[in-house]
Design a protein around this motif. Structure first.
Motif, PDB file in Angstrom:
ATOM      1  N   LEU A   1       6.050 -14.466   7.672  1.00  0.00           N
ATOM      2  CA  LEU A   1       6.231 -13.341   6.749  1.00  0.00           C
ATOM      3  C   LEU A   1       7.582 -13.449   6.027  1.00  0.00           C
ATOM      4  O   LEU A   1       7.665 -13.261   4.809  1.00  0.00           O
ATOM      5  CB  LEU A   1       6.140 -12.019   7.525  1.00  0.00           C
ATOM      6  CG  LEU A   1       6.371 -10.748   6.719  1.00  0.00           C
ATOM      7  CD1 LEU A   1       5.330 -10.609   5.601  1.00  0.00           C
ATOM      8  CD2 LEU A   1       6.320  -9.507   7.627  1.00  0.00           C
ATOM      9  N   ALA A   2       8.617 -13.784   6.795  1.00  0.00           N
ATOM     10  CA  ALA A   2       9.951 -13.895   6.192  1.00  0.00           C
ATOM     11  C   ALA A   2       9.965 -14.984   5.119  1.00  0.00           C
ATOM     12  O   ALA A   2      10.499 -14.806   4.023  1.00  0.00           O
ATOM     13  CB  ALA A   2      10.983 -14.203   7.281  1.00  0.00           C
ATOM     14  N   LYS A   3       9.337 -16.101   5.431  1.00  0.00           N
ATOM     15  CA  LYS A   3       9.276 -17.225   4.493  1.00  0.00           C
ATOM     16  C   LYS A   3       8.524 -16.820   3.218  1.00  0.00           C
ATOM     17  O   LYS A   3       8.943 -17.115   2.101  1.00  0.00           O
ATOM     18  CB  LYS A   3       8.532 -18.380   5.186  1.00  0.00           C
ATOM     19  CG  LYS A   3       9.162 -19.714   4.981  1.00  0.00           C
ATOM     20  CD  LYS A   3       8.498 -20.721   5.918  1.00  0.00           C
ATOM     21  CE  LYS A   3       8.680 -22.117   5.355  1.00  0.00           C
ATOM     22  NZ  LYS A   3       8.155 -23.139   6.229  1.00  0.00           N
TER      23      LYS A   3
ATOM     24  N   LYS B   1      -0.693 -10.710   7.746  1.00  0.00           N
ATOM     25  CA  LYS B   1      -1.746 -10.567   6.728  1.00  0.00           C
ATOM     26  C   LYS B   1      -1.876  -9.104   6.301  1.00  0.00           C
ATOM     27  O   LYS B   1      -2.220  -8.805   5.155  1.00  0.00           O
ATOM     28  CB  LYS B   1      -3.082 -11.069   7.271  1.00  0.00           C
ATOM     29  CG  LYS B   1      -3.130 -12.570   7.512  1.00  0.00           C
ATOM     30  CD  LYS B   1      -4.567 -13.031   7.753  1.00  0.00           C
ATOM     31  CE  LYS B   1      -4.655 -14.542   7.882  1.00  0.00           C
ATOM     32  NZ  LYS B   1      -4.096 -15.033   9.151  1.00  0.00           N
ATOM     33  N   ASP B   2      -1.625  -8.199   7.233  1.00  0.00           N
ATOM     34  CA  ASP B   2      -1.694  -6.769   6.884  1.00  0.00           C
ATOM     35  C   ASP B   2      -0.521  -6.367   6.003  1.00  0.00           C
ATOM     36  O   ASP B   2      -0.679  -5.606   5.052  1.00  0.00           O
ATOM     37  CB  ASP B   2      -1.754  -5.926   8.164  1.00  0.00           C
ATOM     38  CG  ASP B   2      -3.047  -6.180   8.898  1.00  0.00           C
ATOM     39  OD1 ASP B   2      -4.098  -5.752   8.400  1.00  0.00           O
ATOM     40  OD2 ASP B   2      -3.019  -6.857   9.929  1.00  0.00           O
ATOM     41  N   VAL B   3       0.654  -6.898   6.330  1.00  0.00           N
ATOM     42  CA  VAL B   3       1.826  -6.605   5.492  1.00  0.00           C
ATOM     43  C   VAL B   3       1.577  -7.137   4.077  1.00  0.00           C
ATOM     44  O   VAL B   3       1.794  -6.423   3.083  1.00  0.00           O
ATOM     45  CB  VAL B   3       3.103  -7.243   6.095  1.00  0.00           C
ATOM     46  CG1 VAL B   3       4.291  -7.009   5.182  1.00  0.00           C
ATOM     47  CG2 VAL B   3       3.380  -6.684   7.491  1.00  0.00           C
ATOM     48  N   LEU B   4       1.087  -8.372   4.002  1.00  0.00           N
ATOM     49  CA  LEU B   4       0.867  -8.964   2.670  1.00  0.00           C
ATOM     50  C   LEU B   4      -0.275  -8.267   1.938  1.00  0.00           C
ATOM     51  O   LEU B   4      -0.257  -8.138   0.713  1.00  0.00           O
ATOM     52  CB  LEU B   4       0.595 -10.464   2.807  1.00  0.00           C
ATOM     53  CG  LEU B   4       1.793 -11.263   3.369  1.00  0.00           C
ATOM     54  CD1 LEU B   4       1.422 -12.717   3.589  1.00  0.00           C
ATOM     55  CD2 LEU B   4       3.009 -11.155   2.451  1.00  0.00           C
ATOM     56  N   HIS B   5      -1.247  -7.793   2.683  1.00  0.00           N
ATOM     57  CA  HIS B   5      -2.336  -7.020   2.064  1.00  0.00           C
ATOM     58  C   HIS B   5      -1.766  -5.757   1.409  1.00  0.00           C
ATOM     59  O   HIS B   5      -2.122  -5.435   0.265  1.00  0.00           O
ATOM     60  CB  HIS B   5      -3.372  -6.648   3.124  1.00  0.00           C
ATOM     61  CG  HIS B   5      -4.494  -5.804   2.594  1.00  0.00           C
ATOM     62  ND1 HIS B   5      -5.518  -6.316   1.831  1.00  0.00           N
ATOM     63  CD2 HIS B   5      -4.724  -4.463   2.678  1.00  0.00           C
ATOM     64  CE1 HIS B   5      -6.341  -5.340   1.476  1.00  0.00           C
ATOM     65  NE2 HIS B   5      -5.888  -4.199   1.980  1.00  0.00           N
TER      66      HIS B   5
END
Lengths: 451, 47
Positions: A307-309, A264-268
């Motif tokens: 995350l990879a997906k 969620k942090d990466v996507l944020h």
């Protein structure tokens, strides 16, 4: 050695010693699993209840062809070769300059202990920095590309010295036919137009520290008074990244036991508009409340898979971003010599303290057992250098059996030392996560090949 | 091939003879300062 696994609907076969990657159907996947310890006849016998016999024979022929071409079940012939590589004279090609042992944040997980590295607060003088660049040039042999990272603590607390050292480096590179690649690692608090403009002109790469969501970042990365840093740094980082055309930078975060849902942090960070993102696990002692524990691994594996997906999905939608630990260069990646010999700490990569002491890397700074010399008198402890030089995937028992050994090069020496008191070991939780990341990175390549 | 699709990769065996020039980036200088990530580095001669 072959590593086979299923991920996101793909049957993936990695031929470890050639680096070849194959996407196979279910039948071939099952044949490969039996290949090394079963005769061809027995393979057919065991699988002909599930698959058509003629198809099994076809798969066997295809496997044999790949094997003949050195793309499958390739033997590991590199152990003697690494001996030759490590006998070569050592040159220094990269320095991590600790421009400031001081920081304007008080991050809870900081291995530098709020910038001070178990020692005193200090700023690097121009004279020390200049001697460091001279030391680098003098010890770089015929290497042309030399790297200097302005690191800390927080290097913007001493930015005039950074500017002066870049000017000195630019002058010296012409004289000595070298090419300096400067990088800057910053927490962003003091970033301003002047620093950004300078960095865009001179810095090959900038690393911008932020952990992700506001509550996550502010819990681990507060100011000394306890206030969060997110609101101060985010607009600056966004402006900085855009001013570099979203290239040659990373926003870099650390995840801990407190945000195991780190995807969620990466996507944020991606949703904030950043295109170059690196978020990696904290390395901490078991006694630290934020340390990653073995029981956290299943959740973290699921996070990497998710995350990879999501990254594959976003790429299809035209919203791609790079995640550092899923990046893998299949066609132009490093040679075997690089893959076997590791990060270069203690040999071609050294850290320099504000007063000019040399350590194997930034993570060893402050541990007197690893003090190697200084930039004025040069390297004194060649025994430390030689110990790091002997560190490679064949010097570590666990790496010999590991499919990921050519992607992490035996892992981080400092992590090994912190957990086992020996640089020739491995940090097991780090290894488990690294293996998962390699699997995800390859799956993404498989998916991209279909796009 | 019918059953196997192979991705384009640089064959590691082929890098033995000409490899090891050392001009490529040091991994810790990019974006990892606490792990070791080498597989994503780019060979200076393949740029």
């Amino acid at each position: 050695m072959v590593h086979q696994y299923k991920n996101n609907g793909y049957n993936i076969v990695l031929d470890v010693n050639s680096g070849a990657i194959h996407i196979v159907d279910d039948l071939t996947y099952d044949v490969i699993a039996l290949w090394e310890e079963t005769s061809r006849e027995e393979i057919i016998q065991r699988l002909n209840k599930t698959y058509d016999e003629a198809e099994i024979k076809e798969a066997i022929e295809e496997i044999e062809e790949l094997q003949k071409n050195g793309d499958l079940f390739t033997p590991d012939d590199y152990e003697e070769y690494i001996g030759d590589v490590t006998k070569r004279p050592t040159v220094v090609k990269a320095l991590c300059l600790h421009i400031a042992h001081d920081c304007n944040l008080a991050c809870r997980y900081c291995f530098a202990e709020e910038g001070e590295y178990h020692g005193r607060r200090a700023l690097m003088s121009y004279e020390v920095g200049k001697a460091a660049l001279d030391f680098l040039i003098a010890n770089s042999g015929n290497r042309r590309n030399l790297e200097v990272d302005f690191f800390g603590g927080e290097p913007t607390l001493n930015f005039q010295v950074v500017k002066d050292l870049v000017a000195y480096g630019r002058e010296q590179e012409k004289i000595h036919n070298k090419n300096f690649r400067f990088t800057l690692t910053t927490n962003g608090v003091l970033l301003n137009d002047d620093i950004m403009e300078f960095a865009n002109k001179e810095m090959d790469n900038v690393v911008l520290s932020i952990d992700g969501r506001k509550e996550v970042n502010d819990y681990m990365r507060p100011f000394r008074g306890g206030q969060g840093s997110y609101d101060v740094i985010v607009p600056k980082f966004q402006k900085f990244a855009d001013s570099r055309n979203q290239e040659r930078y990373y926003v870099r975060g650390t995840y801990t036991h407190h945000n195991l849902d780190f995807s969620k942090d990466v996507l944020h960070l991606a949703d904030l508009g950043f295109k170059q993102i690196s978020v990696e696990p904290v390395v901490a002692q078991e006694t630290d409340d934020y340390a990653i524990r073995e029981e956290d691994l299943p959740q973290l594996f699921a996070e990497y898979d998710a995350l990879a997906k999501e990254m594959v999905k976003r790429k299809k939608e035209g919203k791609a971003f790079n995640f550092f630990h899923f990046m893998i260069d299949l066609e132009g990646g490093p040679c075997v010599a690089k893959r076997l010999s590791g990060c270069g700490s203690g040999t071609e990569y050294l850290a320099v303290t504000p007063w000019g002491d040399l350590y194997p890397c930034h993570q060893f700074v402050g541990n007197e057992d690893f003090l190697m010399g200084n930039v004025f008198e040069g390297l004194k402890r060649t025994d430390i250098r030689d110990s790091f030089k002997s560190c490679n995937v064949y010097s570590k028992e666990k790496c010999r059996e590991c499919f990921a050994r050519f992607y992490c090069s035996g892992g981080c020496a400092a992590n090994s030392y912190n957990f086992h008191g020996d640089i020739h070991n491995t940090y097991d939780i780090g290894c488990a996560l690294q293996k998962k990341r390699v699997e995800c990175a390859i799956m993404i390549k498989a998916a991209e090949a279909e796009i | 091939m019918k059953h196997i699709k192979t991705l384009n990769t640089r064959k590691l065996q082929n890098t033995v003879k000409k490899g090891g020039c050392g001009e490529c980036q040091t991994s810790c200088q990019s974006a990892c300062k606490t792990s070791c990530t080498v597989g994503n580095q780019t060979c200076e001669h393949c740029k």
